[in-house]
Design an enzyme around this catalytic site. Structure first.
Site, PDB file in Angstrom:
ATOM      1  N   LYS A  10      57.178  63.237  21.506  1.00 63.30           N
ATOM      2  CA  LYS A  10      56.831  64.617  21.172  1.00 63.30           C
ATOM      3  C   LYS A  10      56.404  64.765  19.706  1.00 63.30           C
ATOM      4  O   LYS A  10      56.620  63.871  18.885  1.00 63.30           O
ATOM      5  CB  LYS A  10      58.037  65.519  21.472  1.00 63.30           C
ATOM      6  CG  LYS A  10      58.379  65.588  22.956  1.00 63.30           C
ATOM      7  CD  LYS A  10      59.548  66.532  23.188  1.00 63.30           C
ATOM      8  CE  LYS A  10      59.859  66.680  24.674  1.00 63.30           C
ATOM      9  NZ  LYS A  10      60.961  67.645  24.892  1.00 63.30           N
ATOM     10  N   TYR A  50      53.450  72.074  31.577  1.00 60.86           N
ATOM     11  CA  TYR A  50      54.819  72.583  31.763  1.00 60.86           C
ATOM     12  C   TYR A  50      54.878  73.784  32.699  1.00 60.86           C
ATOM     13  O   TYR A  50      55.807  74.581  32.634  1.00 60.86           O
ATOM     14  CB  TYR A  50      55.441  72.926  30.402  1.00 60.86           C
ATOM     15  CG  TYR A  50      55.860  71.705  29.624  1.00 60.86           C
ATOM     16  CD1 TYR A  50      56.995  70.981  29.995  1.00 60.86           C
ATOM     17  CD2 TYR A  50      55.123  71.262  28.535  1.00 60.86           C
ATOM     18  CE1 TYR A  50      57.386  69.855  29.284  1.00 60.86           C
ATOM     19  CE2 TYR A  50      55.507  70.137  27.819  1.00 60.86           C
ATOM     20  CZ  TYR A  50      56.638  69.437  28.207  1.00 60.86           C
ATOM     21  OH  TYR A  50      57.031  68.325  27.510  1.00 60.86           O
ATOM     22  N   ASN A 113      63.514  67.281  20.744  1.00 64.41           N
ATOM     23  CA  ASN A 113      64.396  66.178  21.132  1.00 64.41           C
ATOM     24  C   ASN A 113      63.653  64.853  21.278  1.00 64.41           C
ATOM     25  O   ASN A 113      64.094  63.967  21.993  1.00 64.41           O
ATOM     26  CB  ASN A 113      65.177  66.538  22.396  1.00 64.41           C
ATOM     27  CG  ASN A 113      64.285  66.850  23.576  1.00 64.41           C
ATOM     28  OD1 ASN A 113      63.075  66.627  23.547  1.00 64.41           O
ATOM     29  ND2 ASN A 113      64.887  67.363  24.634  1.00 64.41           N
ATOM     30  N   HIS A 116      59.988  63.055  26.097  1.00 62.16           N
ATOM     31  CA  HIS A 116      60.011  63.622  27.456  1.00 62.16           C
ATOM     32  C   HIS A 116      59.894  62.452  28.422  1.00 62.16           C
ATOM     33  O   HIS A 116      59.222  61.463  28.139  1.00 62.16           O
ATOM     34  CB  HIS A 116      58.816  64.557  27.656  1.00 62.16           C
ATOM     35  CG  HIS A 116      58.550  64.905  29.098  1.00 62.16           C
ATOM     36  ND1 HIS A 116      59.110  65.997  29.708  1.00 62.16           N
ATOM     37  CD2 HIS A 116      57.811  64.266  30.046  1.00 62.16           C
ATOM     38  CE1 HIS A 116      58.708  66.021  30.990  1.00 62.16           C
ATOM     39  NE2 HIS A 116      57.917  64.990  31.204  1.00 62.16           N
ATOM     40  N   GLU A 127      52.810  63.938  36.573  1.00 60.70           N
ATOM     41  CA  GLU A 127      52.680  63.839  35.124  1.00 60.70           C
ATOM     42  C   GLU A 127      51.754  62.698  34.704  1.00 60.70           C
ATOM     43  O   GLU A 127      50.947  62.863  33.788  1.00 60.70           O
ATOM     44  CB  GLU A 127      54.066  63.674  34.490  1.00 60.70           C
ATOM     45  CG  GLU A 127      54.903  64.923  34.635  1.00 60.70           C
ATOM     46  CD  GLU A 127      56.324  64.792  34.124  1.00 60.70           C
ATOM     47  OE1 GLU A 127      57.023  65.814  34.092  1.00 60.70           O
ATOM     48  OE2 GLU A 127      56.748  63.667  33.753  1.00 60.70           O
TER      49      GLU A 127
END
Length: 138
Positions: A10, A50, A113, A116, A127
């Protein structure tokens, strides 16, 4: 059984220059990287990726975050790739993640975080297809 899963490093981890360390962790844990590219999602692309979270309260902040800077998307392959990568990532909230996991080492909070990963074979298929076409993964 050999599986493929999607990994995204990310924007927070890319900006902090932790991508190389994360990739090293992936390879040292037996993952083969069979596709990789660095891209910068637009807000619209992030919203499309998303879409499963569109009704969740964090949807706007998540898509803002995921389009704020470059990301590195990878297709990982190994036996039991989905489950093994989820273990290596650690809990969604880095505070709850086990020591030595990617999110514990490089994540800041529940949204920022670091990584993913796909949570099922179905989501991995969607994805991977979102970021890579089949010709890129021969």
């Amino acid at each position: 059984m050999l599986e493929r899963t999607l990994s995204i490093i990310k924007p927070d981890a890319v900006k902090a220059k932790n991508a190389g360390k994360i990739i090293e962790m992936l390879e040292s844990n037996g993952f083969s990287i069979i596709g990789m590219k660095k891209i910068h999602l637009t807000k619209e692309q992030a919203k499309k990726f998303y879409i499963v979270h569109k009704d969740r309260p964090f949807y706007d902040s998540l898509t803002d975050f995921m389009s704020e800077g470059p990301i590195i998307v990878m297709v990982l392959e190994k036996d039991n790739a989905i489950e093994d990568y989820r273990k290596l990532m650690g809990a969604t909230n880095p505070e709850d993640a086990e020591e030595g996991t990617i999110r514990k080492l490089f994540g800041t909070n529940i949204e920022r975080n670091a990584v993913h990963g796909s949570d099922s074979k179905e989501s991995a298929s969607y994805e991977i297809g979102f970021f890579f076409n089949e010709l890129e993964l021969v």
